[in-house]
Write a protein that holds these residues in place. Structure first.
Motif, PDB file in Angstrom:
ATOM      1  N   PHE A  21       0.835  -1.202   0.000  1.00  0.00           N
ATOM      2  CA  PHE A  21       0.000   0.000   0.000  1.00  0.00           C
ATOM      3  C   PHE A  21       0.870   1.253   0.000  1.00  0.00           C
ATOM      4  N   ARG A  22       0.362   2.286  -0.668  1.00  0.00           N
ATOM      5  CA  ARG A  22       1.018   3.585  -0.564  1.00  0.00           C
ATOM      6  C   ARG A  22       1.079   3.976   0.908  1.00  0.00           C
ATOM      7  N   GLY A  23       2.195   4.477   1.336  1.00  0.00           N
ATOM      8  CA  GLY A  23       2.345   4.874   2.738  1.00  0.00           C
ATOM      9  C   GLY A  23       3.076   3.840   3.569  1.00  0.00           C
ATOM     10  N   ASP A  24       3.146   2.597   3.090  1.00  0.00           N
ATOM     11  CA  ASP A  24       3.812   1.537   3.866  1.00  0.00           C
ATOM     12  C   ASP A  24       5.251   1.898   4.227  1.00  0.00           C
ATOM     13  N   ASP A  25       5.931   2.586   3.307  1.00  0.00           N
ATOM     14  CA  ASP A  25       7.349   2.872   3.522  1.00  0.00           C
ATOM     15  C   ASP A  25       7.595   4.284   4.043  1.00  0.00           C
ATOM     16  N   HIS A  26       6.529   4.987   4.426  1.00  0.00           N
ATOM     17  CA  HIS A  26       6.717   6.324   5.011  1.00  0.00           C
ATOM     18  C   HIS A  26       7.604   6.177   6.242  1.00  0.00           C
ATOM     19  N   LEU A  30       3.776   3.115  11.010  1.00  0.00           N
ATOM     20  CA  LEU A  30       3.861   2.019  11.988  1.00  0.00           C
ATOM     21  C   LEU A  30       2.966   0.882  11.511  1.00  0.00           C
ATOM     22  N   HIS A  31       3.535  -0.323  11.505  1.00  0.00           N
ATOM     23  CA  HIS A  31       2.772  -1.530  11.199  1.00  0.00           C
ATOM     24  C   HIS A  31       2.664  -2.328  12.491  1.00  0.00           C
ATOM     25  N   VAL A  32       1.442  -2.658  12.867  1.00  0.00           N
ATOM     26  CA  VAL A  32       1.220  -3.389  14.131  1.00  0.00           C
ATOM     27  C   VAL A  32       0.645  -4.762  13.812  1.00  0.00           C
ATOM     28  N   ALA A  33       1.138  -5.778  14.505  1.00  0.00           N
ATOM     29  CA  ALA A  33       0.591  -7.138  14.367  1.00  0.00           C
ATOM     30  C   ALA A  33       0.364  -7.733  15.744  1.00  0.00           C
ATOM     31  N   VAL A  34      -0.786  -8.363  15.937  1.00  0.00           N
ATOM     32  CA  VAL A  34      -1.015  -9.201  17.118  1.00  0.00           C
ATOM     33  C   VAL A  34      -0.675 -10.620  16.706  1.00  0.00           C
ATOM     34  N   ARG A  35       0.219 -11.245  17.470  1.00  0.00           N
ATOM     35  CA  ARG A  35       0.662 -12.597  17.122  1.00  0.00           C
ATOM     36  C   ARG A  35       0.352 -13.565  18.255  1.00  0.00           C
ATOM     37  N   ALA A  36      -0.043 -14.767  17.910  1.00  0.00           N
ATOM     38  CA  ALA A  36      -0.216 -15.832  18.899  1.00  0.00           C
ATOM     39  C   ALA A  36       1.061 -16.654  18.889  1.00  0.00           C
ATOM     40  N   VAL A  37       1.765 -16.642  20.001  1.00  0.00           N
ATOM     41  CA  VAL A  37       3.022 -17.380  20.078  1.00  0.00           C
ATOM     42  C   VAL A  37       2.757 -18.704  20.784  1.00  0.00           C
ATOM     43  N   THR A  38       2.902 -19.784  20.033  1.00  0.00           N
ATOM     44  CA  THR A  38       2.615 -21.110  20.566  1.00  0.00           C
ATOM     45  C   THR A  38       3.886 -21.934  20.552  1.00  0.00           C
ATOM     46  N   ALA A  39       4.192 -22.547  21.676  1.00  0.00           N
ATOM     47  CA  ALA A  39       5.438 -23.315  21.779  1.00  0.00           C
ATOM     48  C   ALA A  39       5.496 -24.388  20.701  1.00  0.00           C
ATOM     49  N   GLY A  40       6.650 -24.511  20.075  1.00  0.00           N
ATOM     50  CA  GLY A  40       6.864 -25.601  19.137  1.00  0.00           C
ATOM     51  C   GLY A  40       6.328 -25.370  17.752  1.00  0.00           C
ATOM     52  N   ARG A  41       5.794 -24.172  17.466  1.00  0.00           N
ATOM     53  CA  ARG A  41       5.310 -23.926  16.109  1.00  0.00           C
ATOM     54  C   ARG A  41       5.515 -22.464  15.734  1.00  0.00           C
ATOM     55  N   THR A  42       5.435 -22.210  14.455  1.00  0.00           N
ATOM     56  CA  THR A  42       5.577 -20.842  13.992  1.00  0.00           C
ATOM     57  C   THR A  42       4.408 -20.028  14.529  1.00  0.00           C
ATOM     58  N   ASP A  43       4.701 -18.833  15.013  1.00  0.00           N
ATOM     59  CA  ASP A  43       3.614 -18.031  15.570  1.00  0.00           C
ATOM     60  C   ASP A  43       2.717 -17.487  14.460  1.00  0.00           C
ATOM     61  N   ASP A  44       1.433 -17.409  14.758  1.00  0.00           N
ATOM     62  CA  ASP A  44       0.453 -16.929  13.783  1.00  0.00           C
ATOM     63  C   ASP A  44       0.199 -15.436  13.967  1.00  0.00           C
ATOM     64  N   VAL A  45       0.055 -14.722  12.851  1.00  0.00           N
ATOM     65  CA  VAL A  45      -0.366 -13.327  12.897  1.00  0.00           C
ATOM     66  C   VAL A  45      -1.894 -13.319  12.866  1.00  0.00           C
ATOM     67  N   LEU A  46      -2.515 -12.748  13.901  1.00  0.00           N
ATOM     68  CA  LEU A  46      -3.973 -12.799  14.049  1.00  0.00           C
ATOM     69  C   LEU A  46      -4.658 -11.510  13.599  1.00  0.00           C
ATOM     70  N   VAL A  51      -0.534   2.681  10.196  1.00  0.00           N
ATOM     71  CA  VAL A  51      -0.860   4.108  10.259  1.00  0.00           C
ATOM     72  C   VAL A  51       0.325   4.903   9.734  1.00  0.00           C
ATOM     73  N   PHE A  52       0.046   6.015   9.059  1.00  0.00           N
ATOM     74  CA  PHE A  52       1.117   6.886   8.561  1.00  0.00           C
ATOM     75  C   PHE A  52       0.537   8.287   8.353  1.00  0.00           C
ATOM     76  N   PRO A  53       1.396   9.309   8.361  1.00  0.00           N
ATOM     77  CA  PRO A  53       0.899  10.676   8.166  1.00  0.00           C
ATOM     78  C   PRO A  53       0.365  10.841   6.754  1.00  0.00           C
ATOM     79  N   ASP A  54      -0.842  11.392   6.639  1.00  0.00           N
ATOM     80  CA  ASP A  54      -1.459  11.557   5.317  1.00  0.00           C
ATOM     81  C   ASP A  54      -2.693  12.443   5.482  1.00  0.00           C
ATOM     82  N   PRO A  55      -2.811  13.519   4.722  1.00  0.00           N
ATOM     83  CA  PRO A  55      -4.018  14.350   4.839  1.00  0.00           C
ATOM     84  C   PRO A  55      -5.218  13.644   4.220  1.00  0.00           C
TER      85      PRO A  55
END
Ligand code: COA
Length: 142
Positions: A21-26, A30-46, A51-55
């Protein structure tokens, strides 16, 4: 980390490049992810969001405005407060950087989600070719 969930929820069936998306590299984005961290496996992004400055298009001269984009929670995990936690973190980032106004193009299915977070609608709905959207905004307080 955020793009696979964007792809699954917001751009299913479209090329991977459509998740950039436009703005991703501003520099202040800020890119925010909630992740479930489970022992023994790759954590999932839930849940993810950005957000970025933009009129807003209806007030292009604003210098205190930030845009929320790419809000998405994995299907089975909706309605459990993850999206709200992502949104709160995005808003807090904008406030920390002097933002006093935040806006988004909400998908119609997410209008109530943003409404619960204090956003109000402006103008009518429109189709961007991917989904029907409603412009929404709210003011921010430090
Ligand atoms: C919109 C979305 C990101 C919300 O994420 P979520 O993790 O389900 O949201 P939460 O569980 O944190 O909900 C926060 C609040 O909004 C409400 N809410 C969330 N989605 C809602 C919906 N579709 N309709 C009505 N209310 C909704 C919840 O009831 C909750 O209310 P509360 O604070 O009073 O408890 C998620 O539903 C989603 O990914 N939807 C599909 C993609 C999409 O439309 N993204 C938005 C692009 S603009």
């Amino acid at each position: 980390m955020i793009r696979p969930l964007r792809h699954e929820v917001l751009r299913p069936g479209l090329p991977e490049g459509s998740t950039r998306f436009r703005g991703d590299d501003h520099p202040l984005a800020l890119h925010v992810a909630v992740r479930a961290v489970t022992a023994g496996r790759t954590d999932d992004v839930l849940s993810v969001g950005t957000v970025f400055p933009d009129p807003p298009p209806w007030e292009p001269g604003r210098t205190d405005a930030w845009r929320i984009r790419g809000m998405a929670t994995k299907g089975d995990f909706r309605g459990q407060g993850f999206g709200r936690r992502v949104l709160d973190a995005l808003v807090a980032h904008a406030v920390r950087h002097g933002g006093t106004f935040v806006w988004c193009h909400a998908r119609v299915g997410a209008i109530d989600f943003y409404g619960h977070a204090g956003f109000v609608a402006i103008g009518g709905t429109f189709d961007d070719g991917v989904a029907i959207h409603q412009s929404m905004w709210r003011t921010l307080h430090a």
